[in-house]
Design a protein around this motif. Sequence first.
Motif, PDB file in Angstrom:
ATOM      1  N   LYS A  94      59.002 -31.055 -83.713  1.00  0.00           N
ATOM      2  CA  LYS A  94      59.318 -31.852 -85.230  1.00  0.00           C
ATOM      3  C   LYS A  94      58.032 -32.279 -85.803  1.00  0.00           C
ATOM      4  CE  LYS A  94      61.845 -35.530 -87.004  1.00  0.00           C
ATOM      5  NZ  LYS A  94      62.731 -37.082 -86.842  1.00  0.00           N
ATOM      6  N   SER A  95      57.087 -32.898 -85.230  1.00  0.00           N
ATOM      7  CA  SER A  95      56.024 -33.292 -85.605  1.00  0.00           C
ATOM      8  C   SER A  95      55.127 -32.036 -86.257  1.00  0.00           C
ATOM      9  CB  SER A  95      55.218 -34.239 -85.000  1.00  0.00           C
ATOM     10  OG  SER A  95      54.674 -33.493 -83.685  1.00  0.00           O
ATOM     11  N   GLU A 125      56.528 -30.793 -89.628  1.00  0.00           N
ATOM     12  CA  GLU A 125      56.199 -31.548 -90.732  1.00  0.00           C
ATOM     13  C   GLU A 125      54.801 -31.341 -91.328  1.00  0.00           C
ATOM     14  OE1 GLU A 125      57.141 -35.591 -89.175  1.00  0.00           O
ATOM     15  OE2 GLU A 125      59.397 -35.258 -89.409  1.00  0.00           O
ATOM     16  N   LEU A 126      53.904 -31.350 -90.133  1.00  0.00           N
ATOM     17  CA  LEU A 126      52.482 -31.016 -90.554  1.00  0.00           C
ATOM     18  C   LEU A 126      52.238 -29.908 -91.137  1.00  0.00           C
ATOM     19  CD1 LEU A 126      49.564 -32.387 -89.651  1.00  0.00           C
ATOM     20  CD2 LEU A 126      49.677 -30.745 -87.789  1.00  0.00           C
ATOM     21  N   ARG A 173      54.270 -28.143 -93.077  1.00  0.00           N
ATOM     22  CA  ARG A 173      54.816 -28.296 -94.490  1.00  0.00           C
ATOM     23  C   ARG A 173      53.950 -28.974 -95.105  1.00  0.00           C
ATOM     24  NH1 ARG A 173      60.721 -28.594 -92.457  1.00  0.00           N
ATOM     25  NH2 ARG A 173      61.302 -26.627 -92.909  1.00  0.00           N
ATOM     26  N   LYS A 174      53.210 -30.210 -94.797  1.00  0.00           N
ATOM     27  CA  LYS A 174      52.453 -30.999 -95.343  1.00  0.00           C
ATOM     28  C   LYS A 174      51.115 -30.168 -95.817  1.00  0.00           C
ATOM     29  CE  LYS A 174      49.867 -35.469 -95.270  1.00  0.00           C
ATOM     30  NZ  LYS A 174      49.663 -36.502 -94.306  1.00  0.00           N
TER      31      LYS A 174
END
Length: 168
Positions: free
Chosen positions: A92-93, A96-97, A99-100
């Motif tokens: 999950k993290s 997110e990482l 994508r960012k």
Amino acid sequence: NDVDVVLTATTNKAADALANATKRETATIHSLLGLRVVSSGYGRTKLLDTGKVIEDGLVIVVDEASLRESTKTLLGIYCPDIELIGEADGVKSGVELIRKLQPDLAFLDIEMKDGLGFDIIHAFPQRNFAVIFVTGHNEYAVKAFKFSALDYILKPIDPDDLERAVEK
């Protein structure tokens, strides 16, 4: 040393061909006009006046803190041109990482506490980053290459394997 001219290619092979075809022209541009010229390919940039390759952003997504740390250490020693731009400790993290930060390369573990490294790849149907799996699980190698992994490194990480994988 600002860059004044950027020549872009979509693959490393094309970037190398572009660099080789333009070495004389680049030297002329640099010496006569003082302009900095780079060739940009998938995951790297080459300063054509010096030939230096600068790797673009890398993220590490591994749930074991000790493996993340040892990977960072080995990258610093054996692949100093790679810039580590982020790290995450799970699927999950990691999603997110990525994508960012939109890295060019991701080092992914296979089995993490909240899923598999393949789950990260599934989250990006139009993936625009390369993947190198770093894991202790050799049984996933065939599946990794079916997902177009750049390489598959078994731990403990051998520095030669690391260098070869990153050079791809």
